[in-house]
Motif scaffolding. Structure first.
Motif, PDB file in Angstrom:
ATOM      1  N   LEU B  57       0.659  -1.259  -0.132  1.00  0.00           N
ATOM      2  CA  LEU B  57      -0.021  -0.127   0.151  1.00  0.00           C
ATOM      3  C   LEU B  57       0.882   1.241   0.079  1.00  0.00           C
ATOM      4  O   LEU B  57       2.064   1.375   0.408  1.00  0.00           O
ATOM      5  CB  LEU B  57      -0.679  -0.121   1.088  1.00  0.00           C
ATOM      6  N   PRO B  58       0.347   2.356  -0.604  1.00  0.00           N
ATOM      7  CA  PRO B  58      -0.951   2.743  -1.016  1.00  0.00           C
ATOM      8  C   PRO B  58      -1.180   2.401  -2.414  1.00  0.00           C
ATOM      9  O   PRO B  58      -2.142   2.871  -3.041  1.00  0.00           O
ATOM     10  CB  PRO B  58      -1.226   4.002  -0.509  1.00  0.00           C
ATOM     11  N   MET B  59      -0.101   1.660  -3.186  1.00  0.00           N
ATOM     12  CA  MET B  59      -0.382   1.393  -4.447  1.00  0.00           C
ATOM     13  C   MET B  59      -1.449   0.279  -4.752  1.00  0.00           C
ATOM     14  O   MET B  59      -1.466  -0.694  -4.110  1.00  0.00           O
ATOM     15  CB  MET B  59       0.883   1.084  -5.248  1.00  0.00           C
ATOM     16  N   LEU B  60      -2.325   0.391  -5.516  1.00  0.00           N
ATOM     17  CA  LEU B  60      -3.254  -0.644  -5.740  1.00  0.00           C
ATOM     18  C   LEU B  60      -2.784  -1.757  -6.667  1.00  0.00           C
ATOM     19  O   LEU B  60      -1.856  -1.302  -7.572  1.00  0.00           O
ATOM     20  CB  LEU B  60      -4.415   0.078  -6.577  1.00  0.00           C
ATOM     21  N   LYS B  84       6.061   7.946  -2.437  1.00  0.00           N
ATOM     22  CA  LYS B  84       7.297   7.927  -2.952  1.00  0.00           C
ATOM     23  C   LYS B  84       8.489   7.445  -1.927  1.00  0.00           C
ATOM     24  O   LYS B  84       9.239   6.739  -2.303  1.00  0.00           O
ATOM     25  CB  LYS B  84       7.623   9.068  -3.583  1.00  0.00           C
ATOM     26  N   ASP B  85       8.282   7.851  -0.758  1.00  0.00           N
ATOM     27  CA  ASP B  85       8.924   7.119   0.481  1.00  0.00           C
ATOM     28  C   ASP B  85       8.741   6.082   1.146  1.00  0.00           C
ATOM     29  O   ASP B  85       9.412   5.818   2.176  1.00  0.00           O
ATOM     30  CB  ASP B  85       9.369   8.440   1.549  1.00  0.00           C
ATOM     31  N   ILE B  86       7.791   5.127   0.629  1.00  0.00           N
ATOM     32  CA  ILE B  86       7.625   3.907   1.106  1.00  0.00           C
ATOM     33  C   ILE B  86       8.491   2.777   0.845  1.00  0.00           C
ATOM     34  O   ILE B  86       8.591   2.425  -0.647  1.00  0.00           O
ATOM     35  CB  ILE B  86       6.215   3.524   0.851  1.00  0.00           C
ATOM     36  N   GLY B  87       9.531   2.643   1.634  1.00  0.00           N
ATOM     37  CA  GLY B  87      10.597   1.507   1.235  1.00  0.00           C
ATOM     38  C   GLY B  87      10.085   0.234   0.829  1.00  0.00           C
ATOM     39  O   GLY B  87      10.497  -0.101  -0.389  1.00  0.00           O
ATOM     40  N   ALA B  88       9.010  -0.402   1.304  1.00  0.00           N
ATOM     41  CA  ALA B  88       8.695  -1.805   0.891  1.00  0.00           C
ATOM     42  C   ALA B  88       8.123  -1.550  -0.673  1.00  0.00           C
ATOM     43  O   ALA B  88       8.289  -2.442  -1.595  1.00  0.00           O
ATOM     44  CB  ALA B  88       7.396  -2.207   1.827  1.00  0.00           C
ATOM     45  N   LEU B  89       7.584  -0.494  -0.792  1.00  0.00           N
ATOM     46  CA  LEU B  89       6.909  -0.240  -2.274  1.00  0.00           C
ATOM     47  C   LEU B  89       8.110  -0.062  -3.372  1.00  0.00           C
ATOM     48  O   LEU B  89       8.098  -0.726  -4.428  1.00  0.00           O
ATOM     49  CB  LEU B  89       5.916   1.222  -2.107  1.00  0.00           C
ATOM     50  N   ASN B  90       8.867   0.689  -2.819  1.00  0.00           N
ATOM     51  CA  ASN B  90      10.252   1.052  -3.784  1.00  0.00           C
ATOM     52  C   ASN B  90      11.055  -0.291  -4.065  1.00  0.00           C
ATOM     53  O   ASN B  90      11.153  -0.710  -5.107  1.00  0.00           O
ATOM     54  CB  ASN B  90      11.123   1.885  -2.974  1.00  0.00           C
ATOM     55  N   ASP B  91      10.985  -0.997  -2.864  1.00  0.00           N
ATOM     56  CA  ASP B  91      11.540  -2.675  -3.251  1.00  0.00           C
ATOM     57  C   ASP B  91      10.953  -3.312  -4.322  1.00  0.00           C
ATOM     58  O   ASP B  91      11.208  -3.795  -5.116  1.00  0.00           O
ATOM     59  CB  ASP B  91      11.954  -3.434  -1.888  1.00  0.00           C
TER      60      ASP B  91
END
Lengths: 378, 221, 315
Positions: B57-60, B84-91
């Motif tokens: 989250l918060p990317m669908l 942009k700063d969500i590490g898990a999402l960037n990974d």
């Protein structure tokens, strides 16, 4: 009686069987092996690797065999295979200054550090057909000259670097500031081509380009169509290391060695508003041993730098869009040969128009004749 | 030339990031692309799209699946402040998409943003030039609902007469910005609205007219 | 190194891996898919793309093949035509390529196909919503024969300077009495870009206008993709006093009796004998299956069916 043409699939299959048959030829003769091609048709293999843009002698030999010796067909086979290969990474630039030299000549200096080395060249052979080659006569091993071995250890700086030391040679274009990285070169097989083009992409296109096309264009510059006063500063052929940086290791590892031919043309340059008179360069680099191609490429490269060097663009070889758009023989052969595909829809449209225009032409002329007769009668 | 740089993360994060990619990626991305292509060719039609992607989250998940289908090392991606700063999402994006993440909106080929209030202006993204109008951004705007309600009446290429569409929630500034974008043709950005299970597109050629309830329902396919 | 690559080839030929579905690698498909989306968003504009070498020669449909390979999936049904016919050798070859590399269903029936790849024709039967037609394009630039330089034509498109094209068409009229372009007849898309419809006869131009189907154009050698979304205005260039007109054939198809279709001329002998038959082979076969007959239908010649003759001449 008209019967719609059917059975295209069967016809294609039969044609391909026939092709396989003709390729094999007389079955009483042994089939040619890939090793024989790589060893004894090495320069054909080199051209296929170079214009096929894939360094693999065995595959190039296979392509030549499959193409029945048709070089452009073989190059096409290599390209069509190459395009399916995944990109695992990018190598470091090769360093031709550290080449293990097999041939190295300069037309600009009588002698130079490292010396002139003729190597395996057709130069100075008398072009007399050699009957001994018609049979499998033993070929003696080449003599090893001790002096040559000494030379091999001597550094062989590139002639361009020697002239550059005196400040008479333009620096490498886009040379990095000390401590900073080189600009990443582009890749026209991954990004759409765009004109005007930077020199890196142009060189890539030229290196893949058709030898005959570049040869003729290079020749045209010598005959005054875009004259650039060239001297063969240096031609060197030999093996270089290909290295790749592995991020996990933090250093470059060697992937192997490849043979390349490099040509640096040195051209007198009168200077422009911003650049002093000096020598400029045309550069050629191709896989394998092909100095004709490397030299032609270098002539074309120099001619194509006209815009960068503020020269008038007057000759075909200086015309970037013309040269680059037509240098690729895989593209060229495809489009020329596509004319044998059916075009009867378009031809039908033309037939109708030409018939109509012709009948209008005759009608107009007959009126004119009638008018003239009338005039004559009066 | 752009290269992906793999962030060195702890083993745990890496393992987590490795989960949740597209199953049968070749076939799934083909299906997602076809829906996207149809949606772009028929602006405002709402396409149901299924995916098994599981992104942080918060990317669908559907946004992540569209990115995995369309983006890669050659396409810089811009994420809005909520992502942009969500590490898990960037990974996750590094592992499954491999696209470089950029800070400047106008450097992005794809931009992911939430449709809510703080949406950055459309004009901050690459609009292409007169000579290369294709060098323009595609915006993936995450919303909660896409409905064929007559909030908007759409017209333009791909639409037979008009097409109704309702997008919520969406920044109240969007329509005015879109009109400006539409006027730039052939330059401009293109938009993909992404709801949890559906997508709808607005290519730059689409004109938005605000609500005409009377002529609403007949255009829904 | 070399033996490994030979093994790779063998492995590829033995079993087509997932990643080789429809031949292209996924990165290439993504690149082409991005170009297609931008093409749809900018109707008639030629999107540059890094065209790949394909296992067929440039000029033989590599652009169309790359587009088809990037959109096609296991649920699709593919039709391939060349000159309107399903049985021309290059159409057969391309159809076989996709049947092998993508394992898709193929058909010769226009109505059944979800994706139609074509060279030089648009089927006679109107295309419907949901279909995609992919054109093989040799020279995508409509201004190319007026101005050979890409650098120049790009500027003309950028500033919408199409004067040169109008001058050329007008010169035709002045010198020849009519516009001497019969195929690849330029069109204006959505009132903005002048576009080359590929070398289809101008007979097919009206079919492009507000077509229900999505039209995609792929030029492999020239590295361009362009598109026309459904329901988009496509206008053939003309002048008020010289309106655009399509070809008309005086006689109906000799096999199916069809009129208002594009016909191929077939030479029957060396005495000037000729007949005209539908260029769209599926359309012709379908009409014959529904009982339509032309003047040279085999059963008419045999005298078997007088009814057929009547029907044929009516049709």
């Amino acid at each position: 009686m008209y019967v719609a043409v059917k059975g295209g699939e069967a016809a294609i299959k039969a044609a391909h069987e026939l092709l396989a048959d003709r390729r094999r030829g007389d079955r009483s003769l042994p089939a040619i092996t890939l090793e024989q091609i790589t060893e004894q048709m090495a320069l054909a293999v080199d051209r296929v690797m170079s214009e096929g843009a894939l360094y693999d002698r065995e595959l190039a030999a296979l392509a030549i065999k499959q193409a029945r010796g048709d070089m452009i067909e073989a190059i096409f086979l290599m390209r069509a295979y190459r395009t399916t290969l995944p990109r695992l990474g990018y190598s470091q630039p090769i360093d031709t200054g550290k080449m293990t030299i097999e041939r190295r000549i300069s037309a600009t200096f009588k002698d130079l550090p490292g010396g002139q080395i003729l190597g395996p060249t057709f130069d100075y052979t008398h072009r007399l057909l050699d009957p001994s080659l018609a049979t499998d006569e033993a070929v003696p091993e080449p003599q090893t000259i001790e002096q040559a071995e000494d030379l091999a250890d001597e550094p062989m700086p590139r002639v361009s670097d020697l002239i550059a030391g005196e400040g008479l040679m333009e620096p490498d274009s886009a040379a990095p500031q000390y401590g900073s990285d080189w600009d990443e070169p582009g890749d026209l097989t991954r990004k759409p081509m765009q004109f005007p083009m930077e020199r890196d992409l142009r060189l890539q296109a030229l290196s893949r380009g058709d030898e005959g096309f570049l040869l003729s264009l290079g020749y045209s510059t010598q005959r005054g169509f875009g004259r650039s006063h060239p001297f063969a500063g240096e031609i060197r052929i030999g093996e270089v290391d290909v290295e790749m940086e592995v991020p996990e290791l933090g250093f470059a590892v060697s992937l192997g060695r490849i043979q390349v031919s490099e040509c640096q043309m040195v051209n007198q340059f009168k200077g422009s508003k911003t650049v002093p008179p000096q020598f400029t360069r045309g550069y050629g680099l191709v896989f394998g041993q092909s100095e004709r191609k490397a030299m032609s490429m270098a002539l074309c490269d120099r001619a194509l730098r006209a815009r960068e060097l503020d020269e008038d663009i007057l000759a075909p070889a200086q015309d970037e869009e013309f040269v680059i758009s037509h240098a690729d023989n895989v593209q060229a052969t495809g489009f020329v040969e596509h004319l044998k595909l059916p075009h009867y829809v378009d031809f039908q449209a033309e037939l109708k128009l030409v018939r109509r225009m012709q009948s209008e032409f005759f009608k107009a002329n007959s009126h004119k004749d009638a008018d003239e007769e009338q005039e004559a009668a009066q | 030339m752009t290269r992906t740089s793999f962030n060195k993360t702890s083993l745990e994060t890496s393992l987590e990031a490795m989960q949740g990619g597209l199953g049968e990626p070749v076939y799934q991305s083909q299906r997602i692309f076809r829906s996207l292509m149809d949606a772009m060719a028929r602006p405002g039609t709402i396409k149901p799209v299924a995916t098994d992607a599981r992104s942080p989250l918060p990317m669908l998940p559907l946004t992540a699946a569209v990115l995995a289908t369309m983006a890669d090392a050659d396409t810089p991606v811009w994420l809005d402040g909520t992502m942009k700063d969500i590490g898990a999402l960037n990974d996750w994006l590094t592992f499954h998409v491999g696209a470089p993440l950029v800070d400047e909106p106008d450097a992005a080929t794809f931009a992911v943003l939430s449709g809510k209030r703080d949406m950055p202006a459309l004009e901050s993204f690459a609009k292409g030039g007169q000579d290369y109008p294709d060098r323009s951004a595609t915006l993936l705007i995450q919303v909660e609902r896409l409905e064929n309600k007559p909030d908007w009446s759409l017209s333009g290429p791909g639409i037979k007469d008009t097409q109704s569409l309702a997008v919520s929630p969406l920044s109240p500034l969007f329509v005015a910005q879109w009109q400006e974008n539409h006027k730039l043709f052939p330059r401009g950005v293109d938009v993909v609205f992404v709801a949890p299970d559906t997508i709808a597109c607005l290519p730059r050629t689409t004109a938005i007219t605000l609500g005409h309830p009377a002529s609403s329902d007949k255009q829904d396919h | 190194m070399t033996s490994a690559t030979l093994h790779d080839i063998e492995a590829q030929q033995g079993a087509i891996a997932d990643y080789n579905f429809a031949y292209l690698d996924e990165q290439t498909k993504r690149m082409i898919r991005r170009a297609i989306l931008k093409g749809i968003a900018i109707p008639g504009y030629q999107v540059p793309f890094a065209s790949r070498e394909m296992p067929m020669p440039y000029g033989w449909g590599t652009g169309g093949v790359q587009v088809t390979a990037s959109i096609i999936g296991p649920d699709d049904t593919l039709k391939v035509i060349d000159q309107g016919a399903d049985d021309t050798t290059n159409a057969v070859s391309i159809r076989a390529f996709f049947a092998r590399m993508a394992k898709v269903r193929t058909t010769t029936h226009t109505a059944e196909a979800t994706v139609i790849q074509t060279r030089h024709r648009i089927p006679e039967e109107p295309l419907h919503e949901g279909q995609v037609i992919v054109f093989q394009v040799p020279i995508p630039e409509p201004l190319r024969f007026l101005e050979p330089r890409e650098t120049e034509t790009r500027k003309m498109h950028a500033v919408e300077d199409y004067g040169l094209m109008h001058v050329k068409l007008y010169e035709d009229i002045a010198q020849k009495g009519h516009i001497a372009t019969n195929y690849a007849y330029p069109v204006k898309v959505k009132g903005r870009y002048i576009m080359d419809p590929s070398p289809t006869p101008k007979f097919d131009n009206p079919k492009m206008h507000r077509s229900e189907a999505l039209q995609l154009y792929g030029a492999g050698r020239e590295m361009r993709i362009y598109a026309i979304p459904p329901y988009t205005d496509v206008v053939s260039l003309d002048f008020e006093d010289y309106p655009f007109e399509i070809q008309h054939f005086e006689e109906p198809c000799a096999l199916c009796g069809g009129t208002d279709v594009f016909l191929d001329e077939v030479i029957l002998d060396d005495q000037g004998g000729r007949m005209f038959v539908c260029s769209d082979s599926d359309y012709c076969e379908d009409r014959r299956a529904h009982g339509h007959r032309g003047s040279l239908s085999p059963d008419i010649l045999d005298g078997a069916s007088a009814d057929g003759d009547k029907e044929g001449t009516e049709a």
